[in-house]
Design a protein around this motif. Structure first.
Motif, PDB file in Angstrom:
ATOM      1  N   ALA A  39       0.847  -1.210   0.000  1.00 48.72           N
ATOM      2  CA  ALA A  39       0.000   0.000   0.000  1.00 48.72           C
ATOM      3  C   ALA A  39       0.876   1.252   0.000  1.00 48.72           C
ATOM      4  CB  ALA A  39      -0.934  -0.009   1.208  1.00 48.72           C
ATOM      5  N   ARG A  42       2.142   1.930  -3.467  1.00 48.85           N
ATOM      6  CA  ARG A  42       1.112   2.562  -4.311  1.00 48.85           C
ATOM      7  C   ARG A  42       1.071   4.069  -4.018  1.00 48.85           C
ATOM      8  NH1 ARG A  42      -3.859  -0.590  -5.919  1.00 48.85           N
ATOM      9  NH2 ARG A  42      -4.417  -0.878  -3.754  1.00 48.85           N
ATOM     10  N   GLY A  43       1.158   4.418  -2.746  1.00 50.68           N
ATOM     11  CA  GLY A  43       1.175   5.836  -2.369  1.00 50.68           C
ATOM     12  C   GLY A  43       2.370   6.561  -2.974  1.00 50.68           C
ATOM     13  N   LEU A 166      -5.280   6.733   4.939  1.00 48.26           N
ATOM     14  CA  LEU A 166      -4.800   5.476   4.347  1.00 48.26           C
ATOM     15  C   LEU A 166      -5.814   4.350   4.559  1.00 48.26           C
ATOM     16  CD1 LEU A 166      -2.242   7.298   4.521  1.00 48.26           C
ATOM     17  CD2 LEU A 166      -0.980   5.352   5.319  1.00 48.26           C
ATOM     18  N   GLU A 167      -7.032   4.645   4.225  1.00 49.83           N
ATOM     19  CA  GLU A 167      -8.140   3.749   4.564  1.00 49.83           C
ATOM     20  C   GLU A 167      -8.618   2.934   3.372  1.00 49.83           C
ATOM     21  OE1 GLU A 167      -9.802   1.748   6.315  1.00 49.83           O
ATOM     22  OE2 GLU A 167     -10.506   3.175   7.817  1.00 49.83           O
ATOM     23  N   ASP A 168      -9.217   1.804   3.667  1.00 52.99           N
ATOM     24  CA  ASP A 168      -9.817   0.947   2.646  1.00 52.99           C
ATOM     25  C   ASP A 168     -11.210   1.478   2.263  1.00 52.99           C
ATOM     26  OD1 ASP A 168     -10.825  -1.720   1.509  1.00 52.99           O
ATOM     27  OD2 ASP A 168     -12.052  -1.440   3.294  1.00 52.99           O
ATOM     28  N   GLY A 169     -11.524   1.373   0.974  1.00 52.06           N
ATOM     29  CA  GLY A 169     -12.738   1.992   0.448  1.00 52.06           C
ATOM     30  C   GLY A 169     -14.039   1.429   1.012  1.00 52.06           C
ATOM     31  N   ASP A 186      -5.067  10.638   1.488  1.00 44.73           N
ATOM     32  CA  ASP A 186      -4.853   9.553   0.527  1.00 44.73           C
ATOM     33  C   ASP A 186      -4.231  10.143  -0.738  1.00 44.73           C
ATOM     34  OD1 ASP A 186      -5.091   7.446  -1.350  1.00 44.73           O
ATOM     35  OD2 ASP A 186      -6.870   6.668  -0.336  1.00 44.73           O
ATOM     36  N   LEU A 187      -3.090   9.625  -1.111  1.00 47.12           N
ATOM     37  CA  LEU A 187      -2.392  10.154  -2.290  1.00 47.12           C
ATOM     38  C   LEU A 187      -3.073   9.799  -3.606  1.00 47.12           C
ATOM     39  CD1 LEU A 187       1.263   9.604  -1.103  1.00 47.12           C
ATOM     40  CD2 LEU A 187       0.463  11.714  -2.174  1.00 47.12           C
ATOM     41  N   ASN A 188      -3.955   8.816  -3.572  1.00 45.02           N
ATOM     42  CA  ASN A 188      -4.600   8.378  -4.808  1.00 45.02           C
ATOM     43  C   ASN A 188      -5.985   9.014  -4.964  1.00 45.02           C
ATOM     44  OD1 ASN A 188      -5.742   7.083  -6.936  1.00 45.02           O
ATOM     45  ND2 ASN A 188      -5.658   5.011  -6.048  1.00 45.02           N
ATOM     46  N   SER A 191      -8.920   6.515  -5.591  1.00 41.53           N
ATOM     47  CA  SER A 191      -9.354   5.454  -4.673  1.00 41.53           C
ATOM     48  C   SER A 191     -10.788   5.726  -4.231  1.00 41.53           C
ATOM     49  CB  SER A 191      -8.432   5.393  -3.450  1.00 41.53           C
ATOM     50  OG  SER A 191      -8.740   6.438  -2.560  1.00 41.53           O
ATOM     51  N   ARG A 192     -11.476   4.667  -3.842  1.00 38.64           N
ATOM     52  CA  ARG A 192     -12.862   4.855  -3.399  1.00 38.64           C
ATOM     53  C   ARG A 192     -12.903   5.725  -2.148  1.00 38.64           C
ATOM     54  NH1 ARG A 192     -14.542  -0.946  -2.545  1.00 38.64           N
ATOM     55  NH2 ARG A 192     -12.409  -0.906  -1.803  1.00 38.64           N
ATOM     56  N   THR A 193     -11.902   5.551  -1.284  1.00 32.63           N
ATOM     57  CA  THR A 193     -11.861   6.384  -0.076  1.00 32.63           C
ATOM     58  C   THR A 193     -11.784   7.867  -0.438  1.00 32.63           C
ATOM     59  OG1 THR A 193     -10.866   4.659   1.256  1.00 32.63           O
ATOM     60  CG2 THR A 193     -10.489   6.910   1.988  1.00 32.63           C
ATOM     61  N   ASP A 203      -2.237  14.094  -0.364  1.00 31.74           N
ATOM     62  CA  ASP A 203      -0.853  14.431  -0.036  1.00 31.74           C
ATOM     63  C   ASP A 203      -0.257  13.259   0.724  1.00 31.74           C
ATOM     64  OD1 ASP A 203       1.410  16.031   0.027  1.00 31.74           O
ATOM     65  OD2 ASP A 203       0.791  17.136   1.819  1.00 31.74           O
ATOM     66  N   ASN A 204       1.063  13.250   0.842  1.00 34.48           N
ATOM     67  CA  ASN A 204       1.708  12.228   1.665  1.00 34.48           C
ATOM     68  C   ASN A 204       1.401  12.525   3.131  1.00 34.48           C
ATOM     69  OD1 ASN A 204       3.556  10.496   3.022  1.00 34.48           O
ATOM     70  ND2 ASN A 204       4.782  10.446   1.153  1.00 34.48           N
ATOM     71  N   ILE A 205       1.003  11.517   3.847  1.00 31.98           N
ATOM     72  CA  ILE A 205       0.632  11.718   5.259  1.00 31.98           C
ATOM     73  C   ILE A 205       1.798  12.312   6.059  1.00 31.98           C
ATOM     74  CG2 ILE A 205       1.235   9.366   6.035  1.00 31.98           C
ATOM     75  CD1 ILE A 205      -1.344   9.531   7.790  1.00 31.98           C
TER      76      ILE A 205
HETATM   77  P1  ATP Z   1      -9.755   1.976  -2.050  1.00 34.42           P
HETATM   78  O1  ATP Z   1     -10.095   0.698  -1.323  1.00 34.42           O
HETATM   79  O2  ATP Z   1     -10.044   3.210  -1.242  1.00 34.42           O
HETATM   80  O3  ATP Z   1     -10.308   2.066  -3.441  1.00 34.42           O
HETATM   81  P2  ATP Z   1      -6.987   0.993  -2.049  1.00 34.42           P
HETATM   82  O4  ATP Z   1      -7.435  -0.414  -2.191  1.00 34.42           O
HETATM   83  O5  ATP Z   1      -5.825   1.452  -2.856  1.00 34.42           O
HETATM   84  O6  ATP Z   1      -8.179   2.030  -2.320  1.00 34.42           O
HETATM   85  P3  ATP Z   1      -5.736   0.662   0.484  1.00 34.42           P
HETATM   86  O7  ATP Z   1      -4.589  -0.045  -0.154  1.00 34.42           O
HETATM   87  O8  ATP Z   1      -6.553  -0.046   1.493  1.00 34.42           O
HETATM   88  O9  ATP Z   1      -6.731   1.309  -0.554  1.00 34.42           O
HETATM   89  O10 ATP Z   1      -5.257   2.032   1.183  1.00 34.42           O
HETATM   90  C1  ATP Z   1      -4.084   2.629   0.972  1.00 34.42           C
HETATM   91  C2  ATP Z   1      -4.297   3.973   0.304  1.00 34.42           C
HETATM   92  O11 ATP Z   1      -3.423   4.884   0.921  1.00 34.42           O
HETATM   93  C3  ATP Z   1      -3.932   3.946  -1.183  1.00 34.42           C
HETATM   94  O12 ATP Z   1      -4.844   4.728  -1.919  1.00 34.42           O
HETATM   95  C4  ATP Z   1      -2.529   4.581  -1.227  1.00 34.42           C
HETATM   96  O13 ATP Z   1      -2.325   5.292  -2.432  1.00 34.42           O
HETATM   97  C5  ATP Z   1      -2.604   5.537  -0.057  1.00 34.42           C
HETATM   98  N1  ATP Z   1      -1.292   5.757   0.609  1.00 34.42           N
HETATM   99  C6  ATP Z   1      -0.305   4.865   0.864  1.00 34.42           C
HETATM  100  N2  ATP Z   1       0.728   5.439   1.496  1.00 34.42           N
HETATM  101  C7  ATP Z   1       0.389   6.739   1.675  1.00 34.42           C
HETATM  102  C8  ATP Z   1       1.022   7.853   2.297  1.00 34.42           C
HETATM  103  N3  ATP Z   1       2.238   7.759   2.842  1.00 34.42           N
HETATM  104  N4  ATP Z   1       0.349   9.022   2.328  1.00 34.42           N
HETATM  105  C9  ATP Z   1      -0.880   9.150   1.777  1.00 34.42           C
HETATM  106  N5  ATP Z   1      -1.529   8.142   1.157  1.00 34.42           N
HETATM  107  C10 ATP Z   1      -0.912   6.946   1.114  1.00 34.42           C
END
Ligand code: ATP
Length: 255
Positions: A39, A42-43, A166-169, A186-188, A191-193, A203-205
């Motif tokens: 994860a 991916r960030g 950094l949460e799951d959707g 959440d950097l993405n 993402s659903r979150t 932004d980066n946490i």
């Molecule tokens: P979703 O379930 O929300 O669609 P996902 O399956 O990618 O997305 P997770 O892998 O559960 O979600 O969560 C990790 C999320 O945190 C990712 O979107 C990732 O890009 C983001 N992430 C990881 N490291 C960092 C960081 N240092 N700062 C900010 N965001 C981050």
């Protein structure tokens, strides 16, 4: 010859590599799950695309988030292994500056041992009270099948505002269905979150969390309720997401 890795501060990826070191150390200490390493990767990829800098859309989101946390009746900070490893110290400071808040540990890849390691780490950062660890206080969130369907009846279950970096959707969507105000980092932006939260700090946490603490301290001293409300109402999450995507498109082409 000493061949230990030393990252010089002049290295162009210095901050990124230091963040990576924190995550790897957290993994070795049993705080971060193996899946948490992926994860993080991916960030990092999305961070590269925004120039590894806090952008204006993130600064506006941080101001709105600070305001929402200040006006909330009961805000709860939800913590997983990556968050604890990257910025457990700042989470502790956020909890003390917002006196009416709580911290709850919530793990997608749950083991009792990892929960205990995170608890110990947060204690070292000065946190004395953490919710989410006493099984007798856990209640189920409707419509969720993962481990994180459980929340603390004294914490997230009662909260009006939940901070879930950094949460799951799935879980974020379930929290929205429970009518919580949801703030995430959440950097993405895809993402659903990011898409379903009320306030998404793209932004980066590691960069965003100290800024959030700073803005909370500032607004606590200088802003009244109406001014905080204005910052929240004036923030457009959809716009922030599309600004981030636009930057990623341009950034990706110009590098
Ligand atoms: P979703 O379930 O929300 O669609 P996902 O399956 O990618 O997305 P997770 O892998 O559960 O979600 O969560 C990790 C999320 O945190 C990712 O979107 C990732 O890009 C983001 N992430 C990881 N490291 C960092 C960081 N240092 N700062 C900010 N965001 C981050």
């Amino acid at each position: 010859m000493n061949r230990e890795l030393v990252i010089p501060p002049s290295h162009p990826r210095y901050a990124s590599l230091m963040g990576r070191e924190k995550i790897v150390t957290g993994f070795k200490d049993g705080v971060v799950a193996a899946e948490g390493l992926i994860a993080h990767g991916r960030g990092e990829c999305f961070d590269y695309l925004i120039g590894e800098q806090t952008q204006d859309f993130a600064l506006r989101a941080i101001d709105a988030a600070a305001s929402q946390l200040l006006i909330a009746s009961y805000p709860v900070f939800s913590i997983n292994g990556n968050v604890a490893a990257l910025c457990g110290d700042i989470i502790s400071s956020l909890n003390s500056v917002i006196e009416h808040s709580a911290v709850e540990i919530n793990l997608f890849y749950y083991t009792r041992e990892r929960e205990q390691n995170i608890t110990n780490m947060l204690r070292k950062h000065g946190l004395t009270k953490m919710l989410g660890t006493d099984p007798s206080n856990l209640v189920k969130i409707p419509e969720l099948e993962s481990n994180r369907r459980f929340v603390d009846s004294r914490g997230i279950f009662q909260a009006d505002t939940v901070f879930v970096p950094l949460e799951d959707g799935d879980r974020t969507m379930a929290l929205k269905k429970m009518n919580k105000k949801v703030i995430t980092i959440d950097l993405n932006p895809l993402s659903r979150t990011s898409q379903v939260s009320d306030i998404t700090i793209i932004d980066n946490i590691v960069r965003a969390i100290p800024l959030l603490l700073e803005r909370i301290k500032f607004h606590k001293q200088n802003s009244n309720y109406d001014q905080l409300r204005e910052l929240i109402d004036g923030f457009d999450n959809k716009r922030a997401l599309s600004q981030a995507l636009d930057l990623m498109r341009v950034g990706a082409v110009s590098r």
